[in-house]
Design a protein around this motif. Structure first.
Motif, PDB file in Angstrom:
ATOM      1  N   ASP A 191      -0.735   2.719  10.267  1.00  0.00           N
ATOM      2  CA  ASP A 191      -0.731   1.749  11.371  1.00  0.00           C
ATOM      3  C   ASP A 191      -1.816   0.686  11.183  1.00  0.00           C
ATOM      4  O   ASP A 191      -1.582  -0.515  11.399  1.00  0.00           O
ATOM      5  N   TYR A 192      -3.002   1.125  10.775  1.00  0.00           N
ATOM      6  CA  TYR A 192      -4.114   0.186  10.594  1.00  0.00           C
ATOM      7  C   TYR A 192      -3.816  -0.804   9.462  1.00  0.00           C
ATOM      8  O   TYR A 192      -4.031  -2.020   9.617  1.00  0.00           O
ATOM      9  N   LEU A 193      -3.328  -0.304   8.341  1.00  0.00           N
ATOM     10  CA  LEU A 193      -3.046  -1.180   7.201  1.00  0.00           C
ATOM     11  C   LEU A 193      -1.998  -2.229   7.563  1.00  0.00           C
ATOM     12  O   LEU A 193      -2.112  -3.398   7.189  1.00  0.00           O
ATOM     13  N   GLN A 194      -0.989  -1.797   8.282  1.00  0.00           N
ATOM     14  CA  GLN A 194       0.112  -2.708   8.603  1.00  0.00           C
ATOM     15  C   GLN A 194      -0.259  -3.693   9.708  1.00  0.00           C
ATOM     16  O   GLN A 194      -0.044  -4.904   9.567  1.00  0.00           O
ATOM     17  N   LYS A 195      -0.838  -3.172  10.784  1.00  0.00           N
ATOM     18  CA  LYS A 195      -1.046  -4.013  11.970  1.00  0.00           C
ATOM     19  C   LYS A 195      -2.348  -4.808  11.919  1.00  0.00           C
ATOM     20  O   LYS A 195      -2.413  -5.911  12.469  1.00  0.00           O
ATOM     21  N   ASP A 207       7.623   2.015  11.851  1.00  0.00           N
ATOM     22  CA  ASP A 207       8.150   0.718  11.449  1.00  0.00           C
ATOM     23  C   ASP A 207       7.685   0.371  10.036  1.00  0.00           C
ATOM     24  O   ASP A 207       7.594  -0.796   9.666  1.00  0.00           O
ATOM     25  N   TYR A 208       7.377   1.422   9.254  1.00  0.00           N
ATOM     26  CA  TYR A 208       7.081   1.252   7.839  1.00  0.00           C
ATOM     27  C   TYR A 208       7.910   2.254   7.038  1.00  0.00           C
ATOM     28  O   TYR A 208       8.463   3.212   7.588  1.00  0.00           O
ATOM     29  N   GLU A 209       8.012   2.029   5.740  1.00  0.00           N
ATOM     30  CA  GLU A 209       8.856   2.855   4.881  1.00  0.00           C
ATOM     31  C   GLU A 209       8.244   4.237   4.678  1.00  0.00           C
ATOM     32  O   GLU A 209       7.035   4.379   4.495  1.00  0.00           O
ATOM     33  N   VAL A 210       9.094   5.261   4.695  1.00  0.00           N
ATOM     34  CA  VAL A 210       8.659   6.640   4.458  1.00  0.00           C
ATOM     35  C   VAL A 210       9.572   7.261   3.410  1.00  0.00           C
ATOM     36  O   VAL A 210      10.794   7.137   3.481  1.00  0.00           O
ATOM     37  N   LYS A 211       8.951   7.918   2.411  1.00  0.00           N
ATOM     38  CA  LYS A 211       9.713   8.571   1.354  1.00  0.00           C
ATOM     39  C   LYS A 211       9.310  10.039   1.246  1.00  0.00           C
ATOM     40  O   LYS A 211       8.128  10.376   1.383  1.00  0.00           O
ATOM     41  N   ASP A 212      10.284  10.905   0.985  1.00  0.00           N
ATOM     42  CA  ASP A 212       9.988  12.297   0.691  1.00  0.00           C
ATOM     43  C   ASP A 212       9.476  12.401  -0.738  1.00  0.00           C
ATOM     44  O   ASP A 212      10.049  11.804  -1.664  1.00  0.00           O
ATOM     45  N   ALA A 254       0.842  -1.194   0.000  1.00  0.00           N
ATOM     46  CA  ALA A 254       0.000   0.000   0.000  1.00  0.00           C
ATOM     47  C   ALA A 254       0.876   1.241   0.000  1.00  0.00           C
ATOM     48  O   ALA A 254       1.831   1.343   0.776  1.00  0.00           O
ATOM     49  N   LEU A 255       0.550   2.185  -0.869  1.00  0.00           N
ATOM     50  CA  LEU A 255       1.228   3.477  -0.913  1.00  0.00           C
ATOM     51  C   LEU A 255       0.262   4.540  -0.408  1.00  0.00           C
ATOM     52  O   LEU A 255      -0.842   4.693  -0.952  1.00  0.00           O
ATOM     53  N   ILE A 256       0.671   5.257   0.642  1.00  0.00           N
ATOM     54  CA  ILE A 256      -0.118   6.363   1.170  1.00  0.00           C
ATOM     55  C   ILE A 256       0.554   7.659   0.747  1.00  0.00           C
ATOM     56  O   ILE A 256       1.687   7.935   1.141  1.00  0.00           O
ATOM     57  N   ILE A 257      -0.129   8.426  -0.067  1.00  0.00           N
ATOM     58  CA  ILE A 257       0.411   9.712  -0.509  1.00  0.00           C
ATOM     59  C   ILE A 257      -0.103  10.792   0.431  1.00  0.00           C
ATOM     60  O   ILE A 257      -1.304  10.989   0.576  1.00  0.00           O
ATOM     61  N   GLY A 258       0.838  11.487   1.076  1.00  0.00           N
ATOM     62  CA  GLY A 258       0.446  12.476   2.073  1.00  0.00           C
ATOM     63  C   GLY A 258       0.217  11.836   3.421  1.00  0.00           C
ATOM     64  O   GLY A 258      -0.790  12.089   4.083  1.00  0.00           O
ATOM     65  N   GLY A 259       1.162  11.019   3.852  1.00  0.00           N
ATOM     66  CA  GLY A 259       0.964  10.223   5.061  1.00  0.00           C
ATOM     67  C   GLY A 259       1.437  10.859   6.348  1.00  0.00           C
ATOM     68  O   GLY A 259       1.355  10.231   7.404  1.00  0.00           O
TER      69      GLY A 259
END
Length: 315
Positions: free
Chosen positions: A19-23, A43-48, A4-9
């Protein structure tokens, strides 16, 4: 594992969604933020990523290769939309088109959820309550107008280019960690400050007579996950509680939770140039399509939000 990619997270909803998607749902999550934004340790990936720079959007989509995308990036404050309409247009309209063009060029086949707002409906006639999704849109502020435009553009892209785009009109979502820019968090913060002796026992407010539909953010993100999987492409779904409360009632409940004697004062600068008197969602469509149900009561949300500010201010 689904990605899952969250844009504007980096915002309020984005952190809860990740958190909900992962856990709870077993997704591998990547979330984007602006370079100047900060996220707590995750504990999930974050990108600028700057949504207005096409090369950055292309790079993130290619690197993450998501199965589903949640488009949360927005200028979401109505007050800011009045003071800075250009920023609101750039992020909410131009940014969305930028993303959709990248997905079109990649012939993206996954599900995409685009987040709009109950504010899009604007000034509702008495016979239009509760509000169904095909109600005529009469946006009454700049933010609502840009979200209405986003919705229409996404509907066109879904039909024209075969993208699986599902649109949401989310009504007021509230909960712990929300910015005090928003009314419930603002009231809870002020009450907590009174309790701690950080301010006089006076709450400063705007219009208390407006009636709004409030849903806990933890219920909202569950609705989003349901819709990205089960929503029909090109369709729009309300996400809300289906119940309207006056802002005054919300404030009274928060003060009651405190048990303090607190005076209420209206401040002119907190009043909006145009304020819609009643907004409440008909949520039949999402329930029938996905089976989603609200689980957290408003009272529990207010308790949790007040507890958050008590803890936050004590640090």
């Amino acid at each position: 594992m689904k990605r899952a990619l969250i844009i504007g997270g980096a915002g309020f909803v984005g952190q809860y969604l990740a958190d909900y998607l992962q856990k709870d749902c077993g997704y591998e999550v990547c979330s984007t933020k602006m370079k100047n934004e900060e996220l707590p340790d995750t504990d999930y990936e974050v990108k600028d990523m700057n949504l207005l720079v096409k090369e950055e959007v292309e790079a993130v989509v290619e690197q993450v290769d998501p199965d589903v995308i949640f488009h949360l990036a927005a200028q979401s404050s109505v007050a800011v939309s009045w003071s800075n309409p250009q920023l609101t247009v750039d992020v909410n309209i131009k940014g969305t088109i930028q993303l959709l063009d990248v997905l079109k060029e990649r012939q993206f086949k996954g599900g995409v959820l685009l987040i709009g707002s109950g504010e899009e409906y604007g000034r509702i006639l008495p016979e239009e309550v509760p509000i169904v999704e095909d109600t005529v849109l009469r946006p009454g502020n700049i933010y609502a107008a840009t979200k209405s435009c986003q919705n229409m553009i996404a509907g066109i892209y879904a039909k024209a280019y075969g993208l699986h785009l599902v649109m949401v009109r989310a009504f007021n979502h509230v909960g712990p960690k929300q910015s005090p820019q928003f009314v419930v968090s603002d009231f809870c913060k002020q009450v907590a400050e009174v309790e701690m002796g950080l301010r006089e026992p006076v709450i400063h407010v705007g219009n208390l007579k407006a009636k709004r539909d409030f849903t806990d953010v933890r219920d909202v993100v569950a609705a989003y996950e349901c819709l990205v999987r089960l929503g029909e492409s090109g369709e729009t779904y309300n996400v809300g509680s289906g119940i309207a409360y006056t802002i005054e009632d919300i404030l009274n409940q928060i003060i009651a939770l405190s048990g303090r004697e607190i005076r209420v004062e209206v401040e002119k600068e907190r009043l909006r140039p145009i304020d819609v008197p009643l907004i409440v969602a008909d949520v039949t469509k999402i329930k029938e399509r996905t089976g989603w149900e609200q689980k957290i009561s408003l009272e529990q949300t207010l308790r949790d939000t007040l507890a958050y500010w008590r803890e936050n201010l004590a640090e």
